[in-house]
Scaffold this active site. Structure first.
Site, PDB file in Angstrom:
ATOM      1  CG  HIS A   7      36.105  44.526  34.465  1.00 51.42           C
ATOM      2  ND1 HIS A   7      37.051  43.547  34.731  1.00 51.42           N
ATOM      3  CD2 HIS A   7      36.624  45.685  34.935  1.00 51.42           C
ATOM      4  CE1 HIS A   7      38.093  44.110  35.333  1.00 51.42           C
ATOM      5  NE2 HIS A   7      37.868  45.399  35.462  1.00 51.42           N
ATOM      6  CG  ASP A  24      42.566  47.763  33.529  1.00 50.53           C
ATOM      7  OD1 ASP A  24      42.099  48.865  33.209  1.00 50.53           O
ATOM      8  OD2 ASP A  24      42.407  47.266  34.666  1.00 50.53           O
ATOM      9  CG  HIS A  61      41.257  45.992  37.875  1.00 53.68           C
ATOM     10  ND1 HIS A  61      41.296  47.344  37.579  1.00 53.68           N
ATOM     11  CD2 HIS A  61      41.291  45.890  39.223  1.00 53.68           C
ATOM     12  CE1 HIS A  61      41.326  48.038  38.720  1.00 53.68           C
ATOM     13  NE2 HIS A  61      41.335  47.182  39.728  1.00 53.68           N
ATOM     14  CG  ASP A  71      43.697  50.328  36.118  1.00 50.32           C
ATOM     15  OD1 ASP A  71      44.509  49.875  35.286  1.00 50.32           O
ATOM     16  OD2 ASP A  71      42.515  49.943  36.190  1.00 50.32           O
TER      17      ASP A  71
END
Ligand SMILES: [Zn+2]
Length: 339
Positions: A160, A194, A196, A283
C-alpha cells in the site's frame, strides 16, 4: 525456497490502530512473521538468511527522498522523547484546500500518510529499512541468476505504500522496489494477490509500459484501500493497458477466485515479462479477520502451482494475512505448490 528475512521487524509493534475513532489492537503484529517462519521450518525445504543493509539511495529509486528523511527523522525524534511525550505518532489532519502547505510535524504526519492505521514508532524506520533491504537483496539474487525463486519474509508489509505516503500498515513498497530494480534487465510483471488492492505499485508504475501491474482483490467500494482499484483504471500514456484490476465481491470462494486468478495469469502471459514480482497476502483466507473472502488452506497450493506455470524468475513478498493460526500454513502451501 530461499527465504530472505527482515531482521529488524520485531521492535515495530504499534500499540494499536485507529478504527472509527477508537484505538483497537493491531492486526499487523510481530507474531505474524514468527508464525510464518515456524510453519516454513516445519514444512522443511527452506533456507533462511538476512540481507545486507541497503542504502537510502536504493530506496529513493521509487520513494521521495523527503519522505524517507521524514520517516528516519520522526523515528529518531520519538526515540529521543522523554517523560510523558507519546512514543508513537498518528496523523490526525490530512491535506485539504487547493494548495496545502506542511510546515511542522503535525502537518507532515498527514502529508506523508493517508490513513490512521499506520503510525510511526521509534523502531519504524529501522523495520522499514530492513524490509527494503530484504527485498532488494532478493532482487539482486534473481537479477544475478543466483536464485530463480526467492521469498521475502517481512513485516510491516509494503504494497500500500505510495511514492511519498505510508498507509495500510506499509512504509516502503517492497514489490515496487524489486520491480524497479529488475526493470533495468527486462520487462517486469507485478501480480498482487493480497485481498486488498495493490495501490502502491499501480500508482508508481501507472505511466510506464515496461512494468505491468495486475491486482486481484476485493471490490474497493467496500474494502480497503477504498479510493482505487477499480476495473477502469488501466494506465495512462506509455502505461495505457499495463494496469489490470480484477475485482471480486465479499464472500468470494474458490469458484469465483479461480477464474479471476486465471485471467490475471493470462494478462501476465500476454505481457511476456522477463521477471515476476508477487505481493502475496494470506488475507484471502476464509478465517482472515478483515479480508471477507472464503478461500480454504488447500487452495493456496493450487494458487502456487498456477503461478509456477508461468515459468518466470520470481520474487514473492509477504504482504497481508492476519489470522495467526492460518497465515503460516497458507504461505507454506503456496510455496509448496510454487516450487
Ligand atoms: Zn491485505
Amino acid at each position: 525456497m530461499r527465504v530472505i528475512l527482515n531482521p529488524k521487524h520485531e521492535a515495530h509493534a504499534p500499540p494499536g490502530e485507529i478504527e472509527n475513532g477508537l484505538l483497537i489492537p493491531c492486526y499487523e503484529c510481530p507474531a505474524r512473521l514468527t508464525v510464518i517462519r515456524t510453519a516454513l521450518e516445519t514444512a522443511g525445504g527452506h533456507t533462511f538468511e538476512e540481507p545486507p543493509v541497503c542504502s537510502e539511495d536504493a530506496i529513493a529509486t521509487i520513494h521521495d527522498p523527503a519522505y524517507i528523511t521524514y520517516l528516519r527523522e520522526t523515528a529518531a525524534e520519538i526515540r529521543r522523547a522523554r517523560g510523558s511525550t507519546p512514543k508513537v505518532q498518528f496523523p490526525t489532519v490530512f491535506p485539504y484546500g487547493p494548495n496545502p502547505r506542511a510546515g511542522g510535524n503535525r502537518a507532515l504526519r498527514g502529508r506523508f500518510c493517508f490513513d490512521t492505521y499506520t503510525p510511526i514508532l521509534g523502531a519504524t524506520f529501522a523495520a522499514a529499512l530492513g524490509g527494503a533491504s530484504a527485498s532488494l537483496h532478493a532482487a539482486e539474487l534473481v537479477a544475478a541468476g543466483t536464485a530463480r525463486q526467492v521469498y521475502v519474509l517481512t513485516r510491516p508489509p509494503g504494497h500500500h505504500a505510495e511514492r511519498d505516503r505510508c498507509g495500510g500498515y506499509c512504509y516502503f513498497n517492497h514489490a515496487a522496489l524489486v520491480a524497479e530494480r529488475l526493470s533495468k534487465l527486462g520487462r517486469v510483471a507485478i501480480l498482487d494477490i493480497d485481498v486488498h488492492h495493490g495501490n502502491g505499485a499501480q500508482h508508481l508504475f501507472y505511466e510506464r509500459g515496461d512494468v505491468l501491474t495486475v491486482s486481484v482483490h476485493g471490490d474497493p467500494a467496500g474494502l480497503y484501500p477504498f479510493f482505487s482499484g477499480y476495473a477502469d483504471e488501466t494506465g495512462t500514456g506509455a502505461g495505457l493497458g499495463a494496469n489490470v484490476n480484477l475485482l471480486l465481491q465479499p464472500g468470494t470462494g474458490v469458484k469465483e477466485y479461480r477464474p479471476a486468478l486465471f485471467a490475471a495469469l493470462d494478462a501476465v502471459r500476454t505481457f511476456a515479462p522477463a521477471f515476476l514480482v508477487l505481493p502475496f497476502g494470506a488475507d484471502t483466507h476464509e478465517a482472515d479477520p478483515i479480508g471477507g473472502f472464503k478461500l480454504p488452506t488447500p487452495f493456496f497450493r493450487e494458487m502456487g502451482a498456477a503461478v509456477r506455470e508461468l515459468g518466470l524468475p520470481t520474487v514473492t513478498t509477504q504482504e497481508g494475512g492476519y489470522n495467526l493460526d492460518v497465515i503460516g500454513p497458507c504461505i507454506a502451501e503456496f510455496l509448496k505448490g510454487f516450487e
